[in-house]
Design a protein around this motif. Structure first.
Motif, PDB file in Angstrom:
ATOM      1  N   UNK A 182      73.163  13.977  66.163  1.00  0.00           N
ATOM      2  CA  UNK A 182      72.513  14.523  64.966  1.00  0.00           C
ATOM      3  C   UNK A 182      72.810  13.636  63.755  1.00  0.00           C
ATOM      4  N   UNK A 183      74.061  13.225  63.589  1.00  0.00           N
ATOM      5  CA  UNK A 183      74.415  12.339  62.469  1.00  0.00           C
ATOM      6  C   UNK A 183      73.605  11.055  62.523  1.00  0.00           C
ATOM      7  N   UNK A 184      73.466  10.504  63.715  1.00  0.00           N
ATOM      8  CA  UNK A 184      72.694   9.271  63.879  1.00  0.00           C
ATOM      9  C   UNK A 184      71.224   9.490  63.522  1.00  0.00           C
ATOM     10  N   UNK A 185      70.653  10.597  63.983  1.00  0.00           N
ATOM     11  CA  UNK A 185      69.249  10.890  63.678  1.00  0.00           C
ATOM     12  C   UNK A 185      69.046  11.080  62.185  1.00  0.00           C
ATOM     13  N   UNK A 186      70.013  11.693  61.545  1.00  0.00           N
ATOM     14  CA  UNK A 186      69.895  11.911  60.097  1.00  0.00           C
ATOM     15  C   UNK A 186      69.890  10.585  59.335  1.00  0.00           C
ATOM     16  N   UNK A 187      70.632   9.616  59.814  1.00  0.00           N
ATOM     17  CA  UNK A 187      70.643   8.290  59.190  1.00  0.00           C
ATOM     18  C   UNK A 187      69.421   7.465  59.572  1.00  0.00           C
ATOM     19  N   UNK A 188      68.951   7.631  60.794  1.00  0.00           N
ATOM     20  CA  UNK A 188      67.878   6.807  61.337  1.00  0.00           C
ATOM     21  C   UNK A 188      66.502   7.262  60.853  1.00  0.00           C
ATOM     22  N   UNK A 189      66.276   8.554  60.806  1.00  0.00           N
ATOM     23  CA  UNK A 189      64.967   9.084  60.436  1.00  0.00           C
ATOM     24  C   UNK A 189      64.973   9.416  58.947  1.00  0.00           C
ATOM     25  N   UNK A 190      64.424   8.497  58.176  1.00  0.00           N
ATOM     26  CA  UNK A 190      64.360   8.641  56.724  1.00  0.00           C
ATOM     27  C   UNK A 190      62.924   8.420  56.277  1.00  0.00           C
ATOM     28  N   UNK A 191      62.662   8.731  55.022  1.00  0.00           N
ATOM     29  CA  UNK A 191      61.344   8.484  54.443  1.00  0.00           C
ATOM     30  C   UNK A 191      61.533   8.243  52.953  1.00  0.00           C
ATOM     31  N   UNK A 192      60.470   7.828  52.267  1.00  0.00           N
ATOM     32  CA  UNK A 192      60.619   7.589  50.825  1.00  0.00           C
ATOM     33  C   UNK A 192      61.147   8.811  50.056  1.00  0.00           C
ATOM     34  N   UNK A 193      60.714   9.998  50.434  1.00  0.00           N
ATOM     35  CA  UNK A 193      61.185  11.205  49.752  1.00  0.00           C
ATOM     36  C   UNK A 193      62.469  11.771  50.345  1.00  0.00           C
ATOM     37  N   UNK A 194      62.907  11.212  51.449  1.00  0.00           N
ATOM     38  CA  UNK A 194      64.149  11.644  52.099  1.00  0.00           C
ATOM     39  C   UNK A 194      64.971  10.408  52.499  1.00  0.00           C
ATOM     40  N   UNK A 195      65.406   9.615  51.524  1.00  0.00           N
ATOM     41  CA  UNK A 195      66.145   8.384  51.864  1.00  0.00           C
ATOM     42  C   UNK A 195      67.504   8.652  52.494  1.00  0.00           C
ATOM     43  N   UNK A 196      68.001   9.871  52.368  1.00  0.00           N
ATOM     44  CA  UNK A 196      69.285  10.242  52.971  1.00  0.00           C
ATOM     45  C   UNK A 196      69.089  11.056  54.246  1.00  0.00           C
ATOM     46  N   UNK A 197      67.863  11.121  54.737  1.00  0.00           N
ATOM     47  CA  UNK A 197      67.573  11.885  55.936  1.00  0.00           C
ATOM     48  C   UNK A 197      66.998  13.253  55.599  1.00  0.00           C
ATOM     49  N   UNK A 198      66.746  14.034  56.624  1.00  0.00           N
ATOM     50  CA  UNK A 198      66.084  15.324  56.481  1.00  0.00           C
ATOM     51  C   UNK A 198      67.037  16.505  56.606  1.00  0.00           C
ATOM     52  N   UNK A 199      68.324  16.252  56.650  1.00  0.00           N
ATOM     53  CA  UNK A 199      69.307  17.316  56.781  1.00  0.00           C
ATOM     54  C   UNK A 199      69.669  17.565  58.237  1.00  0.00           C
ATOM     55  N   UNK A 200      70.789  18.214  58.425  1.00  0.00           N
ATOM     56  CA  UNK A 200      71.324  18.441  59.773  1.00  0.00           C
ATOM     57  C   UNK A 200      70.389  19.272  60.649  1.00  0.00           C
ATOM     58  N   UNK A 201      69.801  20.328  60.105  1.00  0.00           N
ATOM     59  CA  UNK A 201      68.955  21.211  60.917  1.00  0.00           C
ATOM     60  C   UNK A 201      67.738  20.459  61.454  1.00  0.00           C
ATOM     61  N   UNK A 202      67.068  19.705  60.595  1.00  0.00           N
ATOM     62  CA  UNK A 202      65.900  18.953  61.049  1.00  0.00           C
ATOM     63  C   UNK A 202      66.313  17.785  61.937  1.00  0.00           C
ATOM     64  N   UNK A 203      67.450  17.172  61.637  1.00  0.00           N
ATOM     65  CA  UNK A 203      67.936  16.077  62.486  1.00  0.00           C
ATOM     66  C   UNK A 203      68.199  16.577  63.898  1.00  0.00           C
ATOM     67  N   UNK A 204      68.728  17.788  64.026  1.00  0.00           N
ATOM     68  CA  UNK A 204      68.964  18.363  65.357  1.00  0.00           C
ATOM     69  C   UNK A 204      67.641  18.587  66.084  1.00  0.00           C
ATOM     70  N   UNK A 205      66.622  19.011  65.350  1.00  0.00           N
ATOM     71  CA  UNK A 205      65.296  19.199  65.944  1.00  0.00           C
ATOM     72  C   UNK A 205      64.687  17.856  66.342  1.00  0.00           C
ATOM     73  N   UNK A 206      64.927  16.830  65.531  1.00  0.00           N
ATOM     74  CA  UNK A 206      64.447  15.479  65.851  1.00  0.00           C
ATOM     75  C   UNK A 206      65.093  15.001  67.144  1.00  0.00           C
ATOM     76  N   UNK A 207      66.403  15.190  67.272  1.00  0.00           N
ATOM     77  CA  UNK A 207      67.106  14.783  68.496  1.00  0.00           C
ATOM     78  C   UNK A 207      66.480  15.471  69.704  1.00  0.00           C
ATOM     79  N   UNK A 208      66.185  16.745  69.585  1.00  0.00           N
ATOM     80  CA  UNK A 208      65.573  17.486  70.691  1.00  0.00           C
ATOM     81  C   UNK A 208      64.189  16.927  71.023  1.00  0.00           C
ATOM     82  N   UNK A 209      63.393  16.600  70.002  1.00  0.00           N
ATOM     83  CA  UNK A 209      62.059  16.028  70.239  1.00  0.00           C
ATOM     84  C   UNK A 209      62.164  14.661  70.910  1.00  0.00           C
ATOM     85  N   UNK A 210      63.092  13.838  70.444  1.00  0.00           N
ATOM     86  CA  UNK A 210      63.308  12.522  71.043  1.00  0.00           C
ATOM     87  C   UNK A 210      63.700  12.680  72.508  1.00  0.00           C
ATOM     88  N   UNK A 211      64.683  13.549  72.742  1.00  0.00           N
ATOM     89  CA  UNK A 211      65.197  13.747  74.099  1.00  0.00           C
ATOM     90  C   UNK A 211      64.096  14.276  75.027  1.00  0.00           C
TER      91      UNK A 211
END
Length: 146
Positions: free
Chosen positions: A110-139
């Motif tokens: 999750x920490x890695x996804x939060x650092x890896x998945x960023x955007x102009x409006x979220x340069x620090x990531x999308x937060x732990x909850x969304x990062x966990x969902x991103x990890x699940x989607x990736x997996x």
């Protein structure tokens, strides 16, 4: 752990080798124009694919799988993809290496996804909850075998 670092080093070295080969193959044609860069040979491409696999990076997904993955990310937050599906796929494939190398450490994934998945409006990531969902989607979509 040493094997994982070695695989990552091999991936990096191969990528640099391909990049340098491409750069050095641009030669002057005498008319002041650069000759086109050579594409990687089949052996180089296979070596890169093998090194990526060893590091836990899956091959690029087919069109159907990519569409499902992009759709899953968009459901989490449309800004994750931000109109750049190829970048989202690249980030996801790289995230697979974290899932592969740290299969029982969800917090690290999750920490890695939060650092890896960023955007102009979220340069620090999308937060732990969304990062966990991103990890699940990736997996689910890019590296379900890990």
């Amino acid at each position: 752990m040493k094997h994982r670092r070695t695989a990552a080093t091999v991936v990096t070295a191969l990528a640099l080798g391909v990049a340098l080969t491409a750069c050095t193959s641009i030669a002057s044609s005498g008319s002041g124009e650069a000759a086109p860069a050579k594409t990687p040979t089949a052996n180089q491409s296979k070596a890169i694919a093998d090194a990526e696999a060893a590091a836990g990076i899956p091959p690029k997904p087919d069109a159907t799988t990519q569409a499902k993955y992009i759709q899953a990310l968009t459901r989490i937050d449309a800004e994750i993809v931000n109109g750049k599906p190829d970048k989202a796929v690249s980030r996801g494939r790289n995230q697979c290496s974290m899932i592969h190398n740290f299969p029982k450490d969800k917090a690290k994934q999750v920490d890695s996804a939060e650092l890896r998945f960023i955007s102009p409006n979220h340069p620090e990531g999308f937060g732990k909850a969304k990062a966990a969902q991103i990890v699940e989607a990736v997996h689910t979509h890019l590296c379900p075998k890990f």
